[in-house]
Motif scaffolding. Structure first.
Motif, PDB file in Angstrom:
ATOM      1  N   ALA A 155       0.832  -1.202   0.000  1.00 20.51           N
ATOM      2  CA  ALA A 155       0.000   0.000   0.000  1.00 20.51           C
ATOM      3  C   ALA A 155       0.867   1.254   0.000  1.00 20.51           C
ATOM      4  N   TYR A 156       1.858   1.275   0.861  1.00 14.77           N
ATOM      5  CA  TYR A 156       2.757   2.415   0.937  1.00 14.77           C
ATOM      6  C   TYR A 156       3.490   2.604  -0.387  1.00 14.77           C
ATOM      7  N   SER A 157       4.030   1.526  -0.949  1.00 11.91           N
ATOM      8  CA  SER A 157       4.764   1.607  -2.202  1.00 11.91           C
ATOM      9  C   SER A 157       3.861   2.103  -3.327  1.00 11.91           C
ATOM     10  N   ALA A 158       2.647   1.571  -3.395  1.00 10.78           N
ATOM     11  CA  ALA A 158       1.724   1.975  -4.453  1.00 10.78           C
ATOM     12  C   ALA A 158       1.314   3.435  -4.311  1.00 10.78           C
ATOM     13  N   SER A 159       1.087   3.874  -3.076  1.00  8.78           N
ATOM     14  CA  SER A 159       0.677   5.264  -2.865  1.00  8.78           C
ATOM     15  C   SER A 159       1.787   6.226  -3.255  1.00  8.78           C
ATOM     16  N   LYS A 160       3.033   5.861  -2.956  1.00 13.22           N
ATOM     17  CA  LYS A 160       4.160   6.737  -3.262  1.00 13.22           C
ATOM     18  C   LYS A 160       4.504   6.709  -4.754  1.00 13.22           C
ATOM     19  N   ALA A 161       4.279   5.579  -5.422  1.00 10.84           N
ATOM     20  CA  ALA A 161       4.443   5.523  -6.871  1.00 10.84           C
ATOM     21  C   ALA A 161       3.382   6.389  -7.549  1.00 10.84           C
ATOM     22  N   GLY A 162       2.157   6.305  -7.058  1.00  8.83           N
ATOM     23  CA  GLY A 162       1.093   7.145  -7.595  1.00  8.83           C
ATOM     24  C   GLY A 162       1.390   8.621  -7.426  1.00  8.83           C
ATOM     25  N   LEU A 163       2.022   8.981  -6.317  1.00  6.52           N
ATOM     26  CA  LEU A 163       2.361  10.376  -6.067  1.00  6.52           C
ATOM     27  C   LEU A 163       3.368  10.892  -7.091  1.00  6.52           C
ATOM     28  N   LEU A 164       4.268  10.033  -7.548  1.00  6.33           N
ATOM     29  CA  LEU A 164       5.227  10.444  -8.578  1.00  6.33           C
ATOM     30  C   LEU A 164       4.514  10.734  -9.892  1.00  6.33           C
ATOM     31  N   GLY A 165       3.606   9.867 -10.297  1.00  5.14           N
ATOM     32  CA  GLY A 165       2.842  10.107 -11.520  1.00  5.14           C
ATOM     33  C   GLY A 165       1.988  11.348 -11.416  1.00  5.14           C
ATOM     34  N   PHE A 166       1.371  11.551 -10.262  1.00  3.73           N
ATOM     35  CA  PHE A 166       0.557  12.746 -10.037  1.00  3.73           C
ATOM     36  C   PHE A 166       1.404  14.003 -10.143  1.00  3.73           C
ATOM     37  N   THR A 167       2.603  13.983  -9.553  1.00  2.21           N
ATOM     38  CA  THR A 167       3.501  15.136  -9.603  1.00  2.21           C
ATOM     39  C   THR A 167       3.871  15.484 -11.041  1.00  2.21           C
ATOM     40  N   LYS A 168       4.153  14.477 -11.845  1.00  2.00           N
ATOM     41  CA  LYS A 168       4.506  14.724 -13.240  1.00  2.00           C
ATOM     42  C   LYS A 168       3.339  15.340 -14.005  1.00  2.00           C
ATOM     43  N   SER A 169       2.141  14.844 -13.764  1.00  2.00           N
ATOM     44  CA  SER A 169       0.970  15.402 -14.441  1.00  2.00           C
ATOM     45  C   SER A 169       0.739  16.858 -14.051  1.00  2.00           C
ATOM     46  N   LEU A 170       0.737  17.129 -12.750  1.00  2.00           N
ATOM     47  CA  LEU A 170       0.471  18.490 -12.287  1.00  2.00           C
ATOM     48  C   LEU A 170       1.567  19.445 -12.736  1.00  2.00           C
ATOM     49  N   GLY A 171       2.820  19.003 -12.657  1.00  2.00           N
ATOM     50  CA  GLY A 171       3.924  19.857 -13.076  1.00  2.00           C
ATOM     51  C   GLY A 171       3.808  20.263 -14.531  1.00  2.00           C
ATOM     52  N   LYS A 172       3.397  19.335 -15.390  1.00  2.00           N
ATOM     53  CA  LYS A 172       3.239  19.645 -16.809  1.00  2.00           C
ATOM     54  C   LYS A 172       2.039  20.554 -17.050  1.00  2.00           C
ATOM     55  N   GLU A 173       0.990  20.359 -16.289  1.00  2.00           N
ATOM     56  CA  GLU A 173      -0.176  21.232 -16.429  1.00  2.00           C
ATOM     57  C   GLU A 173       0.155  22.680 -16.093  1.00  2.00           C
ATOM     58  N   LEU A 174       1.096  22.865 -15.148  1.00  2.00           N
ATOM     59  CA  LEU A 174       1.431  24.211 -14.674  1.00  2.00           C
ATOM     60  C   LEU A 174       2.738  24.745 -15.247  1.00  2.00           C
ATOM     61  N   ALA A 175       3.330  24.023 -16.196  1.00  2.00           N
ATOM     62  CA  ALA A 175       4.681  24.358 -16.661  1.00  2.00           C
ATOM     63  C   ALA A 175       4.787  25.751 -17.268  1.00  2.00           C
ATOM     64  N   GLN A 176       3.729  26.261 -17.850  1.00  2.00           N
ATOM     65  CA  GLN A 176       3.793  27.580 -18.477  1.00  2.00           C
ATOM     66  C   GLN A 176       3.275  28.687 -17.562  1.00  2.00           C
ATOM     67  N   THR A 177       3.141  28.344 -16.277  1.00  2.00           N
ATOM     68  CA  THR A 177       2.815  29.342 -15.262  1.00  2.00           C
ATOM     69  C   THR A 177       4.062  29.548 -14.395  1.00  2.00           C
TER      70      THR A 177
END
Length: 249
Positions: A155-177
């Motif tokens: 559970a811990y490993s899966a949650s932290k892996a998901g957080l990496l994917g989430f970070t990449k998505s959000l970072g790209k969404e905000l990259a031009q801000t």
């Protein structure tokens, strides 16, 4: 004089999991370097004590797995500080240990709710405040377990892996801000969260670190503070390793 003595002057930060461990260490450093901090954590009594000890301007007692409570806390923190420039998502739990086929379902849900869903709720509620000023720094505290997967900690490993994917998505969404979003992947470091684990699990994790020791809170806070600063201007949607040599990518 330390060149970074006033690195966060005029900046306002929210630190989740701010009552202890890396959250407290990071919050104290931001304050020492001129910033204002609002602490978020579960226990109001401990929060009040820590806020007084480190000089936090405000604190909000909440469960980050409650999206409505997170939204209220974001508004309250912005009102208390005047703005939100920095979000450090450090709130997390380890959950139960054991093989997947025996893993308690309630523990699985709780770990995902806090470590992954909670990060989503925090970012979702804070980003609009950052966009008002076209500036922000978000640092999500993931784990080496999110890259490699620790046995008996699915559970811990899966949650932290998901957080990496989430970070990449959000970072790209905000990259031009003016908002930058990054994650860190610490190996095991000395923190109160270790009290949730059996010694055998801690020993296993330390054995995987080539340096042969656990990380120090100050070492992790140092990396977070760079990512939370104006100096971090061309890195976003990225993962920064701090694992004593454990991870190889």
């Amino acid at each position: 004089m330390n060149a970074y003595a006033q690195r966060f002057e005029g900046r306002c930060a929210v630190v989740t999991g701010g009552a202890s461990g890396v959250g407290r260490e990071t919050a104290a450093r931001i304050i020492a370097e001129g910033g204002q901090v609002c602490l978020w954590d579960l226990d109001a009594t401990i929060l009040a004590q820590v806020a007084g000890e480190i000089g936090a301007i405000n604190y909000q007692a909440l469960d980050v797995s409650d999206p409505e409570a997170v939204a209220r806390a974001a508004d309250a923190s912005a009102a208390a500080m005047g703005r939100i420039d920095i979000l450090v998502v450090g709130a997390g739990v380890t959950g139960a240990t054991g093989p997947v086929w025996e893993f308690p379902i309630d523990s699985w849900r709780r770990v995902i709710d806090i470590n992954l869903n909670g990060a989503f709720y925090c970012c979702r509620s804070v980003v609009p405040h950052m966009l008002k000023n076209d500036y922000g720094r978000i640092v999500n505290v993931s784990s080496v377990a999110g890259k490699e997967g620790n046995p008996n900690a699915s559970a811990y490993s899966a949650s932290k892996a998901g957080l990496l994917g989430f970070t990449k998505s959000l970072g790209k969404e905000l990259a031009q801000t003016g908002v930058r979003v990054n994650a860190i992947t610490p190996a095991t470091f000395k923190s109160p969260i270790l009290a949730q684990l059996p010694q055998s699990q801690i020993d296993y994790m330390q054995s995987k670190i080539p340096m042969g020791r656990l990380g120090e809170l100050a070492e992790v806070a140092s990396l977070i503070c760079w990512l939370a600063s104006e100096e971090c201007s061309f890195s976003t949607a990225a993962t920064f390793d701090i694992s004593g040599g454990r991870t190889t990518y």
